[in-house]
Enzyme design. Structure first.
Site, PDB file in Angstrom:
ATOM      1  N   GLY A 169     -41.906  13.617   8.699  1.00  0.00           N
ATOM      2  CA  GLY A 169     -42.927  13.822   7.684  1.00  0.00           C
ATOM      3  C   GLY A 169     -43.510  12.534   7.130  1.00  0.00           C
ATOM      4  O   GLY A 169     -43.055  11.420   7.422  1.00  0.00           O
ATOM      5  N   HIS A 170     -44.490  12.698   6.273  1.00  0.00           N
ATOM      6  CA  HIS A 170     -45.280  11.610   5.709  1.00  0.00           C
ATOM      7  C   HIS A 170     -44.424  10.576   4.969  1.00  0.00           C
ATOM      8  O   HIS A 170     -43.399  10.889   4.366  1.00  0.00           O
ATOM      9  CB  HIS A 170     -46.321  12.173   4.738  1.00  0.00           C
ATOM     10  CG  HIS A 170     -45.698  12.927   3.581  1.00  0.00           C
ATOM     11  ND1 HIS A 170     -45.272  12.326   2.424  1.00  0.00           N
ATOM     12  CD2 HIS A 170     -45.425  14.253   3.437  1.00  0.00           C
ATOM     13  CE1 HIS A 170     -44.768  13.218   1.597  1.00  0.00           C
ATOM     14  NE2 HIS A 170     -44.845  14.413   2.193  1.00  0.00           N
ATOM     15  N   ASP A 171     -44.865   9.327   5.048  1.00  0.00           N
ATOM     16  CA  ASP A 171     -44.306   8.234   4.244  1.00  0.00           C
ATOM     17  C   ASP A 171     -42.814   8.024   4.481  1.00  0.00           C
ATOM     18  O   ASP A 171     -42.073   7.619   3.574  1.00  0.00           O
ATOM     19  CB  ASP A 171     -44.556   8.501   2.746  1.00  0.00           C
ATOM     20  CG  ASP A 171     -46.020   8.785   2.458  1.00  0.00           C
ATOM     21  OD1 ASP A 171     -46.853   7.943   2.820  1.00  0.00           O
ATOM     22  OD2 ASP A 171     -46.332   9.861   1.915  1.00  0.00           O
TER      23      ASP A 171
END
Length: 225
Positions: free
Chosen positions: A144-146
């Site tokens: 997932g993001h970041d």
């Protein structure tokens, strides 16, 4: 376009999956010239399976490096400690690793891949993700993001790593395991198959179950495939 000479270290299961990544990347245009495979202790069954692929076994890492052949490399071995040792040898000999991404993987914006990283078919990486040196993202894993995956870490098949997570160097998320939003794994931590990480995991600790709890029953990173 000039192709890059390449050797893959490790003839076990994952090493041979890396061949598939190279073949897929070469399908539209030849980017890599696969010279063959290296392995310090090749199991007979793996050698037989490699021979069927028509990819030559080139000997041990030390034997290959002694030849002084100019080639890039990628390490198809699960064990993070072994990956570190092999990387040190190749780096000292002046060789450069290459990052491989299967065309059937999905990567979003601002995904940074370290040298030697391998992203397999069906993997999904969203946005603003850092994948470290010699990190493996196996088939159908999601990141997932970041999120940051530090060098030599691994996300095994069908694992799900949520946004804002941080996987320490050499850590592993097992098959079908889930790391929830914002969790951190310490260096060389190991998340067992199917576990759900709801709390941070300390360095070197193996966790299993739902929710994931520490266990002394499994040693992290024992597979060499």
């Amino acid at each position: 376009m000039t192709s890059t000479p390449l050797v893959i270290v490790g003839i076990g299961g994952f090493g041979r999956e890396v061949i598939d990544v190279v073949d897929a990347m070469n399908a539209s245009a030849t980017r890599f010239e696969l010279l063959g495979m290296l392995d310090d202790a090749p199991a007979e069954q793996h050698a037989e399976r490699l021979s069927v692929r028509g990819v030559p076994y080139l000997g041990t890492v030390d034997q290959w490096l002694a030849k002084g052949v100019t080639a890039s490399y990628v390490i198809g071995i699960a064990n993070a400690r072994v990956r570190r040792i092999i990387d040190t040898k190749f780096t000292a000999a002046g060789h450069e690793p290459v990052a491989l991404v299967h065309p059937a993987a999905s990567t979003g914006s601002r995904v940074a891949l370290g040298p030697g990283a391998v992203v397999c078919a069906g993997a999904r990486l969203t946005t603003n993700i850092t994948i470290g040196r010699h990190t493996h993202v196996h088939v159908n894993a999601t990141v997932g993001h970041d999120t940051v995956l530090e060098p030599f870490s691994s996300a095994y098949p069908l694992s799900a790593i949520s946004g804002e997570c941080h996987l320490g160097e050499g850590s592993t998320v097992g098959a079908h395991a889930t790391v929830l939003q914002g969790r951190r794994l310490g260096a060389d931590a190991f998340v067992g198959a199917g576990a759900v990480v709801t709390r941070d995991v300390a360095p070197g600790v193996t966790v299993t179950g739902v929710p994931a709890r520490p266990t002394a029953d499994a040693a992290p990173g024992t597979s060499h495939d």
